[in-house]
Design an enzyme around this catalytic site. Structure first.
Site, PDB file in Angstrom:
ATOM      1  N   CYS A 180       0.900  -1.189   0.100  1.00 43.44           N
ATOM      2  CA  CYS A 180       0.025   0.119   0.046  1.00 43.44           C
ATOM      3  C   CYS A 180       0.828   1.431  -0.038  1.00 43.44           C
ATOM      4  O   CYS A 180       0.188   2.230   0.052  1.00 43.44           O
ATOM      5  CB  CYS A 180      -1.009   0.095   1.226  1.00 43.44           C
ATOM      6  N   HIS A 321      -2.623   8.290   5.616  1.00 48.48           N
ATOM      7  CA  HIS A 321      -3.018   6.944   5.410  1.00 48.48           C
ATOM      8  C   HIS A 321      -4.166   6.290   5.475  1.00 48.48           C
ATOM      9  O   HIS A 321      -5.279   5.936   4.814  1.00 48.48           O
ATOM     10  CB  HIS A 321      -2.056   6.059   5.682  1.00 48.48           C
ATOM     11  N   GLU A 331      -1.588   6.219  13.656  1.00 49.13           N
ATOM     12  CA  GLU A 331      -1.017   7.472  12.697  1.00 49.13           C
ATOM     13  C   GLU A 331      -1.256   8.787  13.336  1.00 49.13           C
ATOM     14  O   GLU A 331      -0.487   9.771  13.294  1.00 49.13           O
ATOM     15  CB  GLU A 331      -1.575   7.163  11.169  1.00 49.13           C
ATOM     16  N   LYS A 352      -9.470   7.933   1.697  1.00 51.08           N
ATOM     17  CA  LYS A 352     -10.145   6.811   1.541  1.00 51.08           C
ATOM     18  C   LYS A 352     -11.686   6.772   1.968  1.00 51.08           C
ATOM     19  O   LYS A 352     -12.119   5.525   1.446  1.00 51.08           O
ATOM     20  CB  LYS A 352      -9.101   5.700   2.365  1.00 51.08           C
ATOM     21  N   HIS A 357      -9.671   2.180  -0.374  1.00 50.71           N
ATOM     22  CA  HIS A 357      -8.179   1.914  -0.303  1.00 50.71           C
ATOM     23  C   HIS A 357      -7.700   1.321  -1.487  1.00 50.71           C
ATOM     24  O   HIS A 357      -7.935   0.004  -2.055  1.00 50.71           O
ATOM     25  CB  HIS A 357      -7.733   1.049   0.816  1.00 50.71           C
ATOM     26  N   PHE A 416       1.750  -3.255   4.087  1.00 49.07           N
ATOM     27  CA  PHE A 416       2.179  -4.518   4.853  1.00 49.07           C
ATOM     28  C   PHE A 416       3.606  -4.946   4.507  1.00 49.07           C
ATOM     29  O   PHE A 416       4.376  -4.312   3.629  1.00 49.07           O
ATOM     30  CB  PHE A 416       1.150  -5.567   4.247  1.00 49.07           C
TER      31      PHE A 416
END
Lengths: 428, 80
Positions: A180, A321, A331, A352, A357, A416
């Site tokens: 991502c 994010h 975050e 998002k 996403h 990830f």
């Protein structure tokens, strides 16, 4: 003989001279941006396949329909005979690249200019649906009938390959693959190639098309997707809201044309803004979960601001994010720590909430939103942020876009594997 | 034109996305119809599937034109 390190580094400035976007809010940067600012959502029940046997039923899919309405008709962009040689993520990437290249007006005629123009378009996963279908062919005992286009259709770097072939761009041909964080890494790395003199122009970004049964099933098993809003899809992506329960998969592509500043100026190109900072880090912690306090995110953001030569007080907008998972608050904590007393002046939103996403395309699309926020002095909203699970001095732009005078913006993407990337943009 | 020839032509038009009028017997897949080496592999597979014949690699390499394909398939069908 090697020149002394750093003598020319950082002297070449990199600006954005073209943008292209394919998202669940449609095709075309201005069309998508207008809908985003209006607070519209591109999330719906999944159309690509029947999701009823899975826990998650919603996603952000690129709307099909007439090109003139900002919708997707692949045949308007890619000849039918070539479509089957490319997975959907390549279709979407090619379409976004076509818009970006056209928008930039850059058409290298000389061999020298072609060789100075490269491509760096990544994907988080690549041709997942193609791999799925090919596996079935093999499983059915028809391995000899496997299409000769299976491999080039599935390979992650084949957006870069196909774009270079279509336009004759003979410079560096590269592709980032960092889940991502792919979109930010692609743009950040491509900008550095220009700074270092490997190219004068780079077409950069990400493309993803994993709204397929294998993709949704895989993220479902990882317990990563929202499953509580199947009947109300537009409410499913709700970053920082106390009722959030996972991310919503989106598909699409975001591509920019990056160009060395003097090169862009010399040809009178339209300039959206400048890539001024880029920071990266690794969590070294867990394959899917961020570390305590999201300290990897903190280091990526800090390093991006340092490389830009700006202080947190200069930054007016952060495109988070913010995936609509438990990690949102981590975050937030990292941003609060970085901004300290300046947090109260900051606007931070997660787009998002409107498009889902886009995995490997997310960072590219979001970096473009950050640049458009500076251009138009408006920051896009975080939809569905009804009840924040954590209070903060940071304005998270709930529900409605806000007019804000933004000079510098930061965009975050984390993937990830514990990979983090932040990019800093400003107007020129 | 034979039934086999008609079917071959149809497959070529479909797979290479070319005008039917261009698919003459003498037309070369690569030189005249814009195919690349992967396209020809796929074409041969499509012939195998459509006519239920096996076309081994060494035979496939010799199929360069529309007529080559028709002749090969007709010969296979006669032998069967």
């Amino acid at each position: 003989m090697l020149q002394s390190a750093g003598s020319d580094l950082g002297r070449r400035r990199v600006v954005v001279t073209g943008m292209g976007m394919v998202t669940p809010l449609g095709l075309g940067t201005e069309h998508v941006w207008k809908r985003l600012i209006a607070g519209e959502s591109g999330i719906d029940r999944i159309h690509a396949f029947d999701p009823s046997e899975l826990a998650a039923h919603v996603a952000g899919e690129v709307p099909e329909g007439p090109t003139a309405e900002g919708k997707l008709t692949v045949s308007d962009w890619i000849p039918v005979k070539d479509q089957k040689k490319m997975d959907r993520f390549i279709h979407l990437g090619m379409i976004a690249a076509a818009e970006a290249v056209e928008d930039s007006g850059w058409k290298p005629e000389s061999e020298e200019d072609r060789c100075a123009t490269g491509v760096m378009i990544g994907s988080g996963i690549g041709g997942l649906q193609t791999i799925y279908e090919a596996s079935i062919t093999v499983y059915e005992g028809k391995a000899r009938r496997l299409s000769p286009f299976f491999i080039p259709s599935a390979l992650t770097n084949l957006v870069s390959g196909n774009v270079s072939i279509r336009y004759g761009f003979k410079g560096p041909n590269h592709s980032a693959v960092t889940a991502c964080a792919t979109g930010v890494h692609a743009i950040g790395d491509a900008a550095r190639l220009i700074m270092l003199g490997d190219a004068d122009v780079m077409v950069a970004g990400g493309a993803e098309a994993t709204v397929c049964k294998l993709g949704i099933a895989g993220f479902c098993s990882a317990r990563a997707l929202s499953t509580s809003f199947n009947e109300t899809p537009q409410r499913a992506s709700r970053p920082w809201d106390r009722d959030r329960d996972g991310f919503v998969m989106g598909e699409g592509a975001g591509i920019v044309v990056l160009e060395e500043y003097e090169h862009a100026k010399a040809r009178g190109a339209k300039i959206y803004g400048e890539i001024v900072g880029y920071g990266m880090s690794g969590d070294a912690h867990h394959i899917t979960a961020p570390a305590e306090g999201h300290e990897g995110a903190y280091r990526a953001m800090n390093s991006a601001l340092k490389s830009a030569g700006v202080t947190p007080g200069d930054v007016g907008y952060v495109n988070a994010h913010g995936t609509s998972t438990m990690a949102d608050d981590l975050e937030l904590v990292a941003v609060e720590r970085l901004f300290g007393d300046d947090a109260g002046k900051l606007a931070m939103s997660s787009t998002k909430s409107a498009i889902g996403h886009l995995l490997g395309a997310a960072g590219a699309v979001e970096a473009m939103f950050s640049m458009l926020a500076i251009r138009d002095n408006v920051v896009p909203p975080t939809l569905n942020l009804d009840n924040p699970s954590r209070e903060s001095a940071i304005d998270r732009v709930a529900h409605h876009a806000q007019e804000r005078n933004v000079k510098v913006a930061l965009s975050n993407s984390f993937g990830f594997g514990g990979t983090n990337a932040s990019i800093v943009v400003r107007g020129v | 034109m034979s039934e086999i020839a008609d079917k071959v032509k149809k497959i070529v038009v479909e797979h290479l996305g070319v005008e039917e009028s261009k698919v003459t017997p003498e037309a070369s897949f690569i030189d005249d119809l814009g195919a690349d080496s992967l396209d020809t592999v796929e074409l041969v597979m499509a012939f195998e599937e459509a006519f239920n014949v096996e076309i081994p690699e060494d035979a496939a390499e010799k199929i360069a034109t529309v007529k080559d394909a028709i002749d090969y398939i007709e010969a296979q069908k006669k032998a069967a």
